[in-house]
Design a protein around this motif. Structure first.
Motif, PDB file in Angstrom:
ATOM      1  N   ALA A   1      70.985  16.727  -8.745  1.00 19.54           N
ATOM      2  CA  ALA A   1      69.999  15.728  -9.142  1.00 19.54           C
ATOM      3  C   ALA A   1      69.161  16.241 -10.300  1.00 19.54           C
ATOM      4  CB  ALA A   1      69.105  15.383  -7.958  1.00 19.54           C
ATOM      5  N   THR A   2      68.692  15.322 -11.111  1.00 20.87           N
ATOM      6  CA  THR A   2      67.808  15.658 -12.223  1.00 20.87           C
ATOM      7  C   THR A   2      66.505  16.206 -11.665  1.00 20.87           C
ATOM      8  OG1 THR A   2      68.790  13.875 -13.492  1.00 20.87           O
ATOM      9  CG2 THR A   2      66.688  14.730 -14.284  1.00 20.87           C
ATOM     10  N   PRO A   3      65.985  17.299 -12.221  1.00 18.00           N
ATOM     11  CA  PRO A   3      64.750  17.874 -11.683  1.00 18.00           C
ATOM     12  C   PRO A   3      63.573  16.914 -11.820  1.00 18.00           C
ATOM     13  CG  PRO A   3      65.429  19.033 -13.675  1.00 18.00           C
ATOM     14  CD  PRO A   3      66.493  18.032 -13.358  1.00 18.00           C
ATOM     15  N   SER A   4      62.708  16.919 -10.814  1.00 20.38           N
ATOM     16  CA  SER A   4      61.529  16.063 -10.865  1.00 20.38           C
ATOM     17  C   SER A   4      60.356  16.782 -11.529  1.00 20.38           C
ATOM     18  CB  SER A   4      61.140  15.622  -9.454  1.00 20.38           C
ATOM     19  OG  SER A   4      60.904  16.762  -8.657  1.00 20.38           O
TER      20      SER A   4
ATOM     21  N   THR B   1      59.044  23.400 -17.154  1.00 21.56           N
ATOM     22  CA  THR B   1      59.071  24.290 -15.999  1.00 21.56           C
ATOM     23  C   THR B   1      60.478  24.851 -15.858  1.00 21.56           C
ATOM     24  OG1 THR B   1      57.429  22.914 -14.913  1.00 21.56           O
ATOM     25  CG2 THR B   1      58.655  24.468 -13.521  1.00 21.56           C
ATOM     26  N   PRO B   2      60.635  26.167 -15.940  1.00 22.98           N
ATOM     27  CA  PRO B   2      61.989  26.722 -15.828  1.00 22.98           C
ATOM     28  C   PRO B   2      62.537  26.547 -14.411  1.00 22.98           C
ATOM     29  CG  PRO B   2      60.352  28.482 -15.969  1.00 22.98           C
ATOM     30  CD  PRO B   2      59.622  27.186 -16.144  1.00 22.98           C
ATOM     31  N   ALA B   3      63.823  26.209 -14.338  1.00 19.19           N
ATOM     32  CA  ALA B   3      64.483  26.062 -13.040  1.00 19.19           C
ATOM     33  C   ALA B   3      64.830  27.437 -12.494  1.00 19.19           C
ATOM     34  CB  ALA B   3      65.739  25.218 -13.184  1.00 19.19           C
TER      35      ALA B   3
ATOM     36  N   THR C   1      67.310  24.730  -8.105  1.00 14.82           N
ATOM     37  CA  THR C   1      68.607  24.127  -8.416  1.00 14.82           C
ATOM     38  C   THR C   1      69.402  23.914  -7.140  1.00 14.82           C
ATOM     39  OG1 THR C   1      68.624  25.180 -10.593  1.00 14.82           O
ATOM     40  CG2 THR C   1      70.740  24.394  -9.745  1.00 14.82           C
ATOM     41  N   LEU C   2      69.412  24.886  -6.247  1.00 14.36           N
ATOM     42  CA  LEU C   2      70.128  24.774  -4.978  1.00 14.36           C
ATOM     43  C   LEU C   2      69.582  23.628  -4.134  1.00 14.36           C
ATOM     44  CD1 LEU C   2      72.397  26.089  -3.392  1.00 14.36           C
ATOM     45  CD2 LEU C   2      70.721  27.606  -2.345  1.00 14.36           C
ATOM     46  N   ALA C   3      68.270  23.411  -4.168  1.00 17.94           N
ATOM     47  CA  ALA C   3      67.657  22.337  -3.393  1.00 17.94           C
ATOM     48  C   ALA C   3      68.096  20.961  -3.899  1.00 17.94           C
ATOM     49  CB  ALA C   3      66.138  22.461  -3.448  1.00 17.94           C
TER      50      ALA C   3
END
Length: 170
Positions: A115-118, A123-125, A130-132
Motif C-alpha cells: 500500500a502507498t504510505p500514509s 518521512t523515510p520508510a 514497509t512490512l506493515a
C-alpha cells in the motif's frame, strides 16, 4: 505527468567463460517497462536466466501500479537448479564458505501488494513500516540442497531441517 505512455524493451544474451573454473556462463534477459499517465508503471520480466554449466537461476514476474496513489503489485516466480552462488561472488568468497560444496535447488512464488504510505513523502520508510503495508503471499521451498557441504531443505515460515548426522556450528 499528463503525457502519453512510454515503453522500453530490454533483451540480451551474454555468454562467456569464468577463467579460473573454465565454466561457461550465460545471462539472458527479456524485460519491458511501460509508463502511463498519472504515474502508472509496469515492469515485466519475461525471463532472467543466469546459467553456469548445468547450474541455473531463473526469474520471471511483474511489478506494477496504476497511478502514484495506487498500491504496488508484484507477482513472480524464481527457480534455482544446482545453483552455486560462489561462482558469482565478486572478488572470491571467504575461505569458510569455499570449504564445502554448495548446490541450491529452490522454487519461490510471490504475489504481493504494498500500500502507498500514509506518511509524508519526506518521512523515510523503514523496513518495519514497509512490512506493515505488505499484503499477499510469498513462498520459498528449498529441496535436496547442499549449503557449504551440509544437506538442507525447508520452506519459508516452516524453518529448516538438517538430515540426520549433520550439525550446524554454534
Amino acid at each position: 505527468r499528463g503525457q502519453g505512455a512510454a515503453r522500453v524493451d530490454l533483451t540480451t544474451d551474454l555468454r562467456g567463460v569464468v577463467p579460473a573454473q573454465k565454466t561457461p556462463v550465460q545471462l539472458q534477459l527479456d524485460a519491458q517497462s511501460t509508463t502511463a499517465p498519472e504515474g502508472g508503471l509496469r515492469v515485466a520480466l519475461q525471463r532472467a536466466l543466469l546459467q553456469a554449466g548445468a547450474a541455473q537461476a531463473s526469474l520471471s514476474g511483474e511489478l506494477q501500479r496504476s497511478n502514484t496513489s495506487a498500491p504496488w503489485q508484484a507477482k513472480g516466480q524464481a527457480q534455482l537448479k544446482a545453483f552455486d552462488p560462489l561462482l558469482w561472488w565478486p572478488g572470491g568468497a571467504p575461505a569458510s564458505v569455499r570449504s564445502g560444496n554448495t548446490q541450491l535447488n529452490a522454487n519461490a512464488t510471490v504475489d504481493l501488494s504494498v500500500a502507498t504510505p500514509s506518511t509524508s513523502p519526506d518521512t523515510p520508510a523503514t523496513w518495519q513500516t514497509t512490512l506493515a503495508r505488505l499484503a499477499g503471499q510469498a513462498k520459498l521451498t528449498l529441496r535436496n540442497s547442499l549449503l557449504v557441504g551440509v544437506p538442507v531443505e525447508g520452506e519459508a515460515g516452516v524453518g529448516y531441517r538438517l538430515r540426520a548426522g549433520f550439525e550446524l556450528p554454534p
